[in-house]
Design a protein around this motif. Sequence first.
Motif, mmCIF file in Angstrom:
data_model
loop_
_atom_site.group_PDB
_atom_site.id
_atom_site.type_symbol
_atom_site.label_atom_id
_atom_site.label_comp_id
_atom_site.label_asym_id
_atom_site.label_seq_id
_atom_site.Cartn_x
_atom_site.Cartn_y
_atom_site.Cartn_z
ATOM 1 N N ASP A 106 0.857 -1.180 0.000
ATOM 2 C CA ASP A 106 0.000 0.000 0.000
ATOM 3 C C ASP A 106 0.895 1.232 0.000
ATOM 4 O OD1 ASP A 106 -1.745 2.133 0.792
ATOM 5 O OD2 ASP A 106 -3.132 0.662 1.625
ATOM 6 N N ALA A 107 0.902 1.958 -1.106
ATOM 7 C CA ALA A 107 1.797 3.109 -1.276
ATOM 8 C C ALA A 107 1.248 4.308 -0.503
ATOM 9 C CB ALA A 107 1.948 3.445 -2.754
ATOM 10 N N HIS A 108 1.817 4.535 0.670
ATOM 11 C CA HIS A 108 1.376 5.602 1.564
ATOM 12 C C HIS A 108 1.701 6.970 0.972
ATOM 13 C CE1 HIS A 108 2.190 8.237 5.200
ATOM 14 N NE2 HIS A 108 0.932 7.892 5.385
ATOM 15 N N CYS A 129 0.877 8.692 -1.648
ATOM 16 C CA CYS A 129 1.390 8.513 -3.010
ATOM 17 C C CYS A 129 0.947 9.660 -3.906
ATOM 18 C CB CYS A 129 0.912 7.169 -3.551
ATOM 19 S SG CYS A 129 1.687 6.704 -5.094
ATOM 20 N N ARG A 169 5.961 9.899 -7.210
ATOM 21 C CA ARG A 169 5.597 8.868 -6.247
ATOM 22 C C ARG A 169 4.689 7.799 -6.855
ATOM 23 N NH1 ARG A 169 4.959 12.141 -0.464
ATOM 24 N NH2 ARG A 169 7.177 12.026 0.054
ATOM 25 N N ARG A 228 6.826 5.482 -8.904
ATOM 26 C CA ARG A 228 7.579 4.593 -8.020
ATOM 27 C C ARG A 228 6.699 3.458 -7.520
ATOM 28 N NH1 ARG A 228 8.803 7.245 -3.239
ATOM 29 N NH2 ARG A 228 9.576 5.188 -2.646
ATOM 30 N N ALA A 229 5.488 3.801 -7.133
ATOM 31 C CA ALA A 229 4.585 2.771 -6.630
ATOM 32 C C ALA A 229 4.258 1.756 -7.715
ATOM 33 C CB ALA A 229 3.303 3.417 -6.099
ATOM 34 N N ILE A 251 -2.831 2.247 -3.632
ATOM 35 C CA ILE A 251 -2.289 3.600 -3.754
ATOM 36 C C ILE A 251 -3.164 4.549 -2.937
ATOM 37 C CG2 ILE A 251 -2.025 5.551 -5.342
ATOM 38 C CD1 ILE A 251 -1.118 3.565 -7.469
ATOM 39 N N THR A 278 1.948 3.068 9.227
ATOM 40 C CA THR A 278 2.730 3.037 7.994
ATOM 41 C C THR A 278 4.088 2.512 8.421
ATOM 42 O OG1 THR A 278 1.553 4.894 6.989
ATOM 43 C CG2 THR A 278 3.798 4.478 6.211
ATOM 44 N N ASP A 330 6.070 3.978 3.031
ATOM 45 C CA ASP A 330 6.607 4.954 2.081
ATOM 46 C C ASP A 330 7.691 4.351 1.206
ATOM 47 O OD1 ASP A 330 5.228 7.516 2.816
ATOM 48 O OD2 ASP A 330 6.098 7.055 4.767
ATOM 49 N N HIS A 342 8.023 2.111 -1.181
ATOM 50 C CA HIS A 342 7.184 1.344 -2.093
ATOM 51 C C HIS A 342 7.928 0.184 -2.747
ATOM 52 C CE1 HIS A 342 4.904 4.853 -1.328
ATOM 53 N NE2 HIS A 342 5.181 5.539 -2.412
ATOM 54 N N GLU A 343 9.097 0.474 -3.291
ATOM 55 C CA GLU A 343 9.812 -0.549 -4.048
ATOM 56 C C GLU A 343 10.286 -1.685 -3.150
ATOM 57 O OE1 GLU A 343 10.805 3.534 -5.953
ATOM 58 O OE2 GLU A 343 10.564 2.687 -3.940
#
Length: 340
Positions: A41-43, A45, A55, A58-59, A68, A275, A319, A321-322
Motif C-alpha cells: 500500500d503506497a502511503h 502517493c 511517487r 515509483r509505486a 495507492i 505506515t 513509504d 514502495h519498491e
Amino acid sequence: MHRCLNRAALVGLPILLSGALIAQHAAGQNVPQPGSRTLMDAHNCYPYFEWWGDRIDRALSAGTPLAIEQDLGWYTDPKTGKSWSVVTHGDPITGEEPTMEQYFFARVRPIVEQALKEGNKGNWPLITLNLDFKDNKPEHLAAVLALLRKYQSWLTSAAKSSNIEQVQALDVKPILVLTGQADAKQTVFYDQLHEGERVLAFGAVHTEDKDPQAAPEILDSEKANNYRRWWNNPWRVVEEGGQPHAGEWTPEKMNRLRALVEGAHANGLWIRFYTLDGATPQELSCHRWFRGYNFGSLDAARIRWRAAIAAHVDYLASDQHELLGDEVRQFPLREMQQRQ
C-alpha cells in the motif's frame, strides 16, 4: 545494500505455508476475499507541493496488484468562488495541486484499459485506491462521487441493498476504491443512493474512541456490511507506542498481530496497517517521510513486513514502495525455498 534477516530472526513466523496459501499469495483471487492476498500500500502517493511528483510512478514500478493512497483537500478560489478537489497532504492549499483525475486516473489509464481489453480477472482489482479525505464537506464528497461515476466502468462495485447488513456480491473491475470511517462519507457514498444503484466507494468500520491496546475482539467488534468492508489501523494496535517505541519483535506481538488479522477476516473485513518504514534520518528528511512511522532501521521494518505478510494482512502501507513491493513478491518464493 542491506542484508536480509535470517529465518531465526523471524520470531513467531510459521515454518511453512501450505501449497494453497502459497498459490493465493502468488496469484491472488478472482474475488478479493479478506486474507487472500497481501498488497503493498503506497502511503501518501502524491506530490508535496512541487516535490516528489514521481511517487505514483515509483509505486507502480513495484508491480500490480497494489494499493495507492491519495489524500484529498477541498480548495475554493478566493477570486472566483469556484471549488474543486485536489490531491494534497493538507494546508496550505494553493489550488495549484493536481486533481485526482490528473494525477491518478490519467496515469493508470493505460494499465486499466489494457486490463479491460485482456479481460483476465485473476489479479483484479489491480489497484486499490485508498481515499484519505482531509475534510468531510458534503460538497467535496459529492464532487468525488461524480468523478468516480465518470470512471465507473473501471471500478469494482456492489448494488445498494434495501438493508445495509445484506452484503451484496462485488462486480470486480481493475480498481477498488476504499475510504474512511466517517459517517458523512457513508451518507454520500451509500445512504443517498437509490436501492440497486452501484456503490463505488467502500468505507472502513469505526475505530474511534477505542484503546489501541484493547483486546482484538473489542477493537474489532463490527462486522462487514454492504458499505463498510475494511478495517484501518495504526501500527500501535500491534506494538504499544507505535513504530518509534516498538523495540524487539516477539512471539507475543506476532500472536497479537495474528489475532487482529484473523478477527478482521472472521468479520468479513479486509485489514490495513499503516505506515511501516525503516529509514535513516537523512532518508526521512530527503523524502518528507515521518518519524512517527519509522522503526529506525530497514531490518526492523523488514521483520514486521514479513510478519504481516505471513499473517495475511490485506493492505500493508509504507513509504518505501519498491522495497516493500519486492518483499510481497518474494515472500512465496522465500517460503518455498525454506520448505525444501
